[in-house]
Design a protein around this motif. Structure first.
Motif, PDB file in Angstrom:
ATOM      1  N   LEU A   1      38.987  27.450  46.254  1.00  0.00           N
ATOM      2  CA  LEU A   1      38.423  28.788  46.224  1.00  0.00           C
ATOM      3  C   LEU A   1      38.778  29.463  44.909  1.00  0.00           C
ATOM      4  O   LEU A   1      39.896  29.315  44.410  1.00  0.00           O
ATOM      5  CB  LEU A   1      38.956  29.611  47.401  1.00  0.00           C
ATOM      6  N   PRO A   2      37.865  30.156  44.314  1.00  0.00           N
ATOM      7  CA  PRO A   2      38.170  30.837  43.049  1.00  0.00           C
ATOM      8  C   PRO A   2      39.215  31.932  43.272  1.00  0.00           C
ATOM      9  O   PRO A   2      39.229  32.591  44.310  1.00  0.00           O
ATOM     10  CB  PRO A   2      36.826  31.420  42.623  1.00  0.00           C
ATOM     11  N   MET A   3      40.094  32.059  42.301  1.00  0.00           N
ATOM     12  CA  MET A   3      41.110  33.120  42.354  1.00  0.00           C
ATOM     13  C   MET A   3      40.415  34.458  42.118  1.00  0.00           C
ATOM     14  O   MET A   3      39.702  34.619  41.134  1.00  0.00           O
ATOM     15  CB  MET A   3      42.179  32.901  41.282  1.00  0.00           C
ATOM     16  N   PRO A   4      40.596  35.425  42.999  1.00  0.00           N
ATOM     17  CA  PRO A   4      39.931  36.710  42.798  1.00  0.00           C
ATOM     18  C   PRO A   4      40.499  37.423  41.575  1.00  0.00           C
ATOM     19  O   PRO A   4      41.701  37.381  41.306  1.00  0.00           O
ATOM     20  CB  PRO A   4      40.220  37.471  44.085  1.00  0.00           C
ATOM     21  N   ILE A   5      39.615  38.049  40.843  1.00  0.00           N
ATOM     22  CA  ILE A   5      40.053  38.843  39.689  1.00  0.00           C
ATOM     23  C   ILE A   5      40.780  40.080  40.210  1.00  0.00           C
ATOM     24  O   ILE A   5      40.312  40.742  41.143  1.00  0.00           O
ATOM     25  CB  ILE A   5      38.847  39.244  38.829  1.00  0.00           C
ATOM     26  N   PRO A   6      41.932  40.416  39.646  1.00  0.00           N
ATOM     27  CA  PRO A   6      42.693  41.564  40.152  1.00  0.00           C
ATOM     28  C   PRO A   6      41.889  42.862  40.061  1.00  0.00           C
ATOM     29  O   PRO A   6      41.074  43.050  39.152  1.00  0.00           O
ATOM     30  CB  PRO A   6      43.921  41.614  39.242  1.00  0.00           C
ATOM     31  N   ALA A   7      42.136  43.720  40.988  1.00  0.00           N
ATOM     32  CA  ALA A   7      41.510  45.034  40.959  1.00  0.00           C
ATOM     33  C   ALA A   7      42.193  45.905  39.904  1.00  0.00           C
ATOM     34  O   ALA A   7      43.265  45.566  39.385  1.00  0.00           O
ATOM     35  CB  ALA A   7      41.607  45.680  42.338  1.00  0.00           C
TER      36      ALA A   7
ATOM     37  N   ASN B   1      45.662  37.759  36.549  1.00  0.00           N
ATOM     38  CA  ASN B   1      46.133  36.797  37.549  1.00  0.00           C
ATOM     39  C   ASN B   1      46.701  35.546  36.883  1.00  0.00           C
ATOM     40  O   ASN B   1      46.774  35.455  35.652  1.00  0.00           O
ATOM     41  CB  ASN B   1      45.025  36.451  38.549  1.00  0.00           C
TER      42      ASN B   1
ATOM     43  N   THR C   1      47.362  39.711  43.731  1.00  0.00           N
ATOM     44  CA  THR C   1      46.999  38.558  42.886  1.00  0.00           C
ATOM     45  C   THR C   1      47.370  38.757  41.427  1.00  0.00           C
ATOM     46  O   THR C   1      47.084  37.904  40.587  1.00  0.00           O
ATOM     47  CB  THR C   1      45.501  38.199  42.961  1.00  0.00           C
TER      48      THR C   1
ATOM     49  N   GLY D   1      41.651  41.931  35.001  1.00  0.00           N
ATOM     50  CA  GLY D   1      40.796  42.841  35.735  1.00  0.00           C
ATOM     51  C   GLY D   1      40.497  44.102  34.946  1.00  0.00           C
ATOM     52  O   GLY D   1      40.918  44.251  33.792  1.00  0.00           O
TER      53      GLY D   1
ATOM     54  N   GLN E   1      42.908  35.626  34.148  1.00  0.00           N
ATOM     55  CA  GLN E   1      41.750  36.511  34.282  1.00  0.00           C
ATOM     56  C   GLN E   1      42.229  37.970  34.382  1.00  0.00           C
ATOM     57  O   GLN E   1      43.001  38.314  35.275  1.00  0.00           O
ATOM     58  CB  GLN E   1      40.944  36.136  35.524  1.00  0.00           C
TER      59      GLN E   1
END
Length: 208
Positions: free
Chosen positions: A7-13, A78, A37, A84, A82
Protein backbone atom coordinates in the motif's frame (compact mmCIF):
# COMPACT_ATOMS: atom_id res chain seq x y z
CA UNK A 1 5.53 -17.42 -7.31
CA UNK A 2 4.27 -15.20 -4.57
CA UNK A 3 3.05 -11.70 -5.28
CA UNK A 4 3.08 -8.92 -2.68
CA UNK A 5 0.93 -5.85 -2.85
CA UNK A 6 2.25 -2.82 -0.97
CA UNK A 7 0.00 0.00 0.00
CA UNK A 8 1.34 3.46 -0.78
CA UNK A 9 2.49 5.46 2.22
CA UNK A 10 0.04 8.33 2.72
CA UNK A 11 1.50 11.78 2.31
CA UNK A 12 1.46 13.56 5.70
CA UNK A 13 -1.21 16.13 6.29
CA UNK A 14 -0.38 19.75 6.96
CA UNK A 15 0.47 20.43 10.60
CA UNK A 16 -1.74 22.81 12.50
CA UNK A 17 -0.52 26.40 12.78
CA UNK A 18 2.72 26.49 14.80
CA UNK A 19 2.79 28.17 18.20
CA UNK A 20 5.30 30.60 19.68
CA UNK A 21 7.24 29.07 22.55
CA UNK A 22 9.66 31.94 23.14
CA UNK A 23 10.58 35.28 21.56
CA UNK A 24 13.81 37.22 22.07
CA UNK A 25 15.64 40.06 20.43
CA UNK A 26 17.50 37.82 17.99
CA UNK A 27 15.74 34.46 18.18
CA UNK A 28 12.36 32.75 18.48
CA UNK A 29 11.31 29.22 19.41
CA UNK A 30 8.30 27.63 17.71
CA UNK A 31 6.51 24.35 18.32
CA UNK A 32 3.82 22.27 16.60
CA UNK A 33 1.70 19.15 17.06
CA UNK A 34 2.72 15.76 15.65
CA UNK A 35 1.31 14.62 12.32
CA UNK A 36 0.50 10.92 11.63
CA UNK A 37 3.03 9.16 9.33
CA UNK A 38 5.48 12.03 9.73
CA UNK A 39 9.12 11.08 10.22
CA UNK A 40 10.51 14.62 10.22
CA UNK A 41 9.50 18.24 9.74
CA UNK A 42 10.67 21.19 7.67
CA UNK A 43 10.54 24.72 9.08
CA UNK A 44 10.37 27.74 6.80
CA UNK A 45 11.00 31.35 7.78
CA UNK A 46 9.57 33.89 5.35
CA UNK A 47 9.34 31.04 2.83
CA UNK A 48 12.97 29.95 3.20
CA UNK A 49 13.93 26.61 4.74
CA UNK A 50 15.73 27.09 8.06
CA UNK A 51 15.40 23.51 9.33
CA UNK A 52 15.03 20.33 7.26
CA UNK A 53 14.61 16.72 8.39
CA UNK A 54 13.92 17.89 11.93
CA UNK A 55 12.69 14.95 14.03
CA UNK A 56 11.56 17.19 16.88
CA UNK A 57 8.33 19.08 17.44
CA UNK A 58 10.05 22.40 18.03
CA UNK A 59 12.85 24.53 16.65
CA UNK A 60 14.80 27.66 17.63
CA UNK A 61 15.31 30.19 14.84
CA UNK A 62 18.34 32.39 15.42
CA UNK A 63 20.08 35.37 13.84
CA UNK A 64 16.95 37.53 13.62
CA UNK A 65 16.59 41.30 13.71
CA UNK A 66 14.98 42.92 16.77
CA UNK A 67 11.48 44.43 16.45
CA UNK A 68 10.90 42.68 13.10
CA UNK A 69 7.96 40.63 11.86
CA UNK A 70 8.40 37.16 10.36
CA UNK A 71 6.26 34.32 8.97
CA UNK A 72 6.79 30.66 9.93
CA UNK A 73 5.35 27.50 8.39
CA UNK A 74 5.97 23.80 9.07
CA UNK A 75 5.54 20.79 6.80
CA UNK A 76 5.81 17.07 7.56
CA UNK A 77 7.78 14.43 5.61
CA UNK A 78 7.20 10.66 5.78
CA UNK A 79 9.76 7.84 5.71
CA UNK A 80 9.66 7.79 1.89
CA UNK A 81 10.77 11.38 1.72
CA UNK A 82 7.35 12.61 0.66
CA UNK A 83 6.66 16.10 1.97
CA UNK A 84 3.14 17.20 2.75
CA UNK A 85 1.62 20.65 2.50
CA UNK A 86 2.75 23.49 4.67
CA UNK A 87 0.91 24.50 7.80
CA UNK A 88 -1.08 27.71 8.09
CA UNK A 89 1.20 30.72 8.48
CA UNK A 90 2.32 31.82 11.93
CA UNK A 91 2.93 35.57 12.19
CA UNK A 92 5.37 36.60 14.90
CA UNK A 93 7.72 39.42 15.84
CA UNK A 94 10.99 39.56 17.69
CA UNK A 95 11.20 41.64 20.84
CA UNK A 96 11.71 45.38 20.78
CA UNK A 97 14.98 46.56 22.35
CA UNK A 98 14.52 48.40 25.65
CA UNK A 99 14.64 52.19 25.72
CA UNK A 100 17.47 53.76 27.76
CA UNK A 101 16.57 55.85 30.77
CA UNK A 102 16.86 59.61 31.10
CA UNK A 103 20.02 60.97 32.77
CA UNK A 104 19.84 63.46 35.63
CA UNK A 105 22.09 66.44 34.91
CA UNK A 106 24.07 68.14 37.67
CA UNK A 107 26.02 71.41 37.32
CA UNK A 108 29.25 70.35 39.01
CA UNK A 109 31.21 73.52 38.28
CA UNK A 110 30.35 76.94 36.87
CA UNK A 111 33.32 79.29 37.06
CA UNK A 112 34.96 81.79 34.78
CA UNK A 113 37.50 79.13 33.86
CA UNK A 114 35.31 76.09 33.31
CA UNK A 115 31.73 74.88 32.98
CA UNK A 116 31.26 71.25 33.98
CA UNK A 117 28.04 69.24 33.89
CA UNK A 118 27.82 65.61 35.00
CA UNK A 119 25.11 62.95 34.84
CA UNK A 120 24.40 59.45 36.08
CA UNK A 121 24.71 56.25 34.11
CA UNK A 122 21.29 54.96 33.03
CA UNK A 123 20.11 51.41 32.20
CA UNK A 124 20.48 50.14 28.62
CA UNK A 125 22.72 53.06 27.59
CA UNK A 126 25.70 52.31 25.38
CA UNK A 127 26.73 55.87 24.52
CA UNK A 128 25.54 59.39 25.32
CA UNK A 129 24.83 62.06 22.73
CA UNK A 130 26.09 65.28 24.32
CA UNK A 131 25.37 68.68 22.75
CA UNK A 132 26.28 72.09 24.19
CA UNK A 133 24.87 75.11 22.36
CA UNK A 134 24.69 73.08 19.16
CA UNK A 135 28.19 71.63 19.43
CA UNK A 136 28.57 67.85 19.88
CA UNK A 137 30.94 66.68 22.61
CA UNK A 138 32.45 63.21 23.22
CA UNK A 139 30.33 60.59 24.93
CA UNK A 140 30.85 60.04 28.63
CA UNK A 141 29.33 60.91 31.99
CA UNK A 142 30.42 64.54 32.00
CA UNK A 143 31.13 67.48 29.73
CA UNK A 144 33.66 70.25 30.29
CA UNK A 145 33.61 73.62 28.53
CA UNK A 146 36.93 75.35 29.27
CA UNK A 147 37.06 79.15 29.29
CA UNK A 148 33.37 79.63 28.52
CA UNK A 149 32.04 82.95 27.32
CA UNK A 150 31.10 84.94 30.40
CA UNK A 151 27.58 86.14 31.04
CA UNK A 152 26.30 83.62 28.50
CA UNK A 153 23.59 80.96 28.61
CA UNK A 154 24.82 77.44 27.82
CA UNK A 155 22.24 74.77 27.01
CA UNK A 156 23.54 71.28 27.76
CA UNK A 157 21.49 68.37 26.42
CA UNK A 158 22.20 64.65 26.89
CA UNK A 159 20.46 61.68 25.25
CA UNK A 160 21.27 58.07 26.14
CA UNK A 161 21.50 55.71 23.15
CA UNK A 162 21.47 51.91 23.37
CA UNK A 163 23.60 49.48 21.37
CA UNK A 164 20.50 48.96 19.19
CA UNK A 165 20.46 52.71 18.36
CA UNK A 166 17.35 53.28 20.44
CA UNK A 167 17.34 56.77 21.97
CA UNK A 168 15.93 57.70 25.35
CA UNK A 169 14.34 60.98 26.35
CA UNK A 170 16.45 64.13 26.23
CA UNK A 171 17.72 65.67 29.46
CA UNK A 172 18.66 69.35 29.28
CA UNK A 173 19.83 72.12 31.58
CA UNK A 174 20.52 75.81 30.93
CA UNK A 175 23.48 77.31 32.78
CA UNK A 176 24.41 81.00 32.78
CA UNK A 177 28.10 81.58 33.24
CA UNK A 178 29.35 84.26 35.66
CA UNK A 179 29.29 87.84 34.45
CA UNK A 180 32.53 89.37 33.19
CA UNK A 181 34.75 91.19 35.68
CA UNK A 182 34.22 94.97 35.64
CA UNK A 183 37.07 97.36 36.37
CA UNK A 184 36.81 101.12 36.70
CA UNK A 185 39.15 104.03 37.28
CA UNK A 186 38.90 105.69 40.66
CA UNK A 187 40.07 109.05 41.89
CA UNK A 188 39.31 109.54 45.56
CA UNK A 189 40.19 112.68 47.55
CA UNK A 190 40.93 112.03 51.19
CA UNK A 191 42.23 114.05 54.09
CA UNK A 192 44.63 112.48 56.53
CA UNK A 193 45.86 114.47 59.56
CA UNK A 194 45.03 117.74 57.87
CA UNK A 195 46.74 116.85 54.65
CA UNK A 196 44.80 116.28 51.44
CA UNK A 197 45.56 113.29 49.22
CA UNK A 198 44.16 111.93 45.96
CA UNK A 199 44.01 108.16 45.63
CA UNK A 200 43.82 107.03 42.00
CA UNK A 201 43.91 103.66 40.30
CA UNK A 202 41.89 100.89 38.73
CA UNK A 203 39.60 98.85 40.94
CA UNK A 204 37.44 95.75 40.50
CA UNK A 205 33.71 96.37 40.86
CA UNK A 206 31.92 93.59 42.69
CA UNK A 207 28.39 93.20 44.00
CA UNK A 208 27.90 92.72 47.73
Amino acid sequence: GLAFNTLPMPIPAAPSVPSVVYTGLHNVAVGWEAVPTALSYTVRLNGNVVSAANPNLNFIIEGLTPATGYTVTVSATNSYGQEGPQSPVLLLSTETPPTPGTPTLVVASNTRDNLRVTWNSVPHASVYLVVVNGVTYPSGLEVNVPNPALGTDYVVSVVAVSSYYVSGAEAAVTVRTPDPLVYTSLNLAVSIEGKNYVLSGTVLVTEV
